[in-house]
Design an enzyme around this catalytic site. Structure first.
Site, short mmCIF file in Angstrom:
data_model
loop_
_atom_site.label_atom_id
_atom_site.label_comp_id
_atom_site.label_asym_id
_atom_site.label_seq_id
_atom_site.Cartn_x
_atom_site.Cartn_y
_atom_site.Cartn_z
N GLU A 83 -2.94 -19.53 -4.92
CA GLU A 83 -2.26 -19.88 -3.97
C GLU A 83 -0.46 -19.85 -4.48
O GLU A 83 0.16 -20.56 -4.21
CB GLU A 83 -2.69 -21.60 -3.62
CG GLU A 83 -3.46 -21.93 -2.90
CD GLU A 83 -2.91 -20.98 -1.21
OE1 GLU A 83 -1.79 -21.07 -0.91
OE2 GLU A 83 -3.39 -20.35 -0.92
N PRO B 208 7.69 -16.01 -2.87
CA PRO B 208 8.60 -16.02 -1.89
C PRO B 208 9.51 -17.26 -1.77
O PRO B 208 10.44 -16.73 -1.19
CB PRO B 208 7.31 -16.16 -0.77
CG PRO B 208 5.39 -16.00 -1.67
CD PRO B 208 5.79 -16.53 -3.12
N ASP C 52 23.36 6.27 -1.72
CA ASP C 52 21.64 5.99 -1.25
C ASP C 52 21.96 4.98 -0.42
O ASP C 52 23.51 3.78 -0.48
CB ASP C 52 21.37 4.18 -2.46
CG ASP C 52 20.25 5.33 -3.18
OD1 ASP C 52 19.69 6.03 -2.85
OD2 ASP C 52 19.96 4.61 -4.66
N ARG D 275 15.22 3.25 -11.28
CA ARG D 275 15.60 4.12 -10.63
C ARG D 275 17.55 4.03 -11.03
O ARG D 275 18.03 5.37 -11.19
CB ARG D 275 15.54 5.10 -9.31
CG ARG D 275 16.17 3.85 -8.47
CD ARG D 275 14.91 4.10 -7.22
NE ARG D 275 15.38 5.08 -6.67
CZ ARG D 275 16.56 4.89 -6.03
NH1 ARG D 275 17.90 3.94 -5.94
NH2 ARG D 275 17.80 6.18 -5.21
N1 ADE Z 1 4.68 -13.03 -3.94
C1 ADE Z 1 3.79 -13.71 -3.41
N2 ADE Z 1 4.92 -13.37 -2.16
C2 ADE Z 1 5.90 -12.81 -2.56
C3 ADE Z 1 6.86 -12.57 -2.25
N3 ADE Z 1 7.49 -12.82 -0.68
N4 ADE Z 1 7.86 -11.68 -3.00
C4 ADE Z 1 7.33 -12.10 -4.26
N5 ADE Z 1 6.46 -12.40 -5.25
C5 ADE Z 1 6.08 -12.70 -4.03
#
Ligand code: ADE
Length: 259
Positions: free
Chosen positions: A115, A88, A168, A153
């Site tokens: 984590e 994230p 797309d 793709r």
């Molecule tokens: N791993 C955990 N959350 C994630 C996310 N939002 N994007 C990519 N990998 C992740």
């Protein structure tokens, strides 16, 4: 393209590569997927891949050594491509990133669990961090599948009709897609828009363009700043904006009179 995936759950990718676009890309030899499990590189009898965080706190952290060995093994088949950690904290994945990754000959996708992974592994072995959105997944595997899907793709010849990539969402001039309909012509009293049955391709093209513009303005106005739109499109957007304001004024006026 050769994609290496470092994951504690290779079975997820085996299942994924048996269906749809990814399977097709693999059959056409446009895509090769190779998974490596860090657990196979753990050296203790329990095959430990995670440990408690220094400094305390909840959860576990993936250890450097098994992950590092797994990445090294993965890079034997993908020596030059970028090593990407799904997290994230990464740069947000989008169509432009999918397009630039599709030009690479190879890449390694590293999936974390728990984590997260030890920061020193990121410093030493990761070229870039990529996030699929502002939410926390329980592991990077589904994020890696998003990347694999969006990239595969785009590989040459994978989509039957080259047009479908052109049209797309996000590819067609940076706008959202127009709505699609198929048979039957009427479902529970909802009819297919008349223009689509007209056979008038010029009118159909214009209707689809206007639908894409309307949707983008309503749902993702932020995209309009970078969209490839001309004077006619701008005039149309202005018209629907003014129409919206007119309707809102009429609604407020009606509410005032009804009081
Ligand atoms: N791993 C955990 N959350 C994630 C996310 N939002 N994007 C990519 N990998 C992740």
């Amino acid at each position: 393209m050769e994609i290496g995936v470092v994951t504690l759950f290779p079975a997820l990718f085996e299942a994924y590569s048996e269906v749809g676009m990814v399977r097709k890309a693999m059959q056409q030899q446009q895509l090769a997927l190779n998974t490596v499990n860090p657990r196979d590189y753990a050296t203790d009898t329990h095959r430990t891949v995670d440990d408690r965080p220094f400094g305390g706190g909840p959860g576990m952290v993936m250890k450097v050594e098994p992950l590092q060995a797994a990445i090294k093994a993965c890079k034997q088949t993908t020596p030059n491509g970028p090593v990407i950690y799904l997290s994230p904290q990464g740069q947000r994945f989008d169509q432009a990133m999918a397009e630039s990754l599709a030009e690479q000959a190879s890449m390694v996708l590293v999936c974390g669990r728990y984590e997260g992974i030890d920061e020193r592994l990121i410093e030493m072995d990761i070229d870039r961090e990529v996030s699929v959105g502002d939410y926390v997944l329980s592991g990077g595997e589904t994020a890696a599948m998003c990347v694999i899907d969006a990239v595969s793709r785009l590989l040459p010849g994978v989509l039957g009709d080259a047009e479908s990539v052109q049209q797309d969402s996000f590819t067609a001039d940076g706008l959202l897609d127009h709505p699609h309909y198929t048979r039957p012509e009427s479902v529970a009293g909802r009819d297919v828009p008349e223009v689509l049955l007209s056979g008038d391709h010029q009118r159909i093209r214009q209707w689809r363009r206007q639908q894409a513009l309307t949707r983008t303005q309503e749902r993702r106005p932020d995209l309009l700043a970078d969209a490839n739109i001309d004077e006619q499109d701008r005039a149309f957007l202005k018209k629907i904006r003014l129409e919206k304001i007119r309707l809102e004024k009429a609604r407020l006026e009606k509410a005032r009179l009804d009081k």
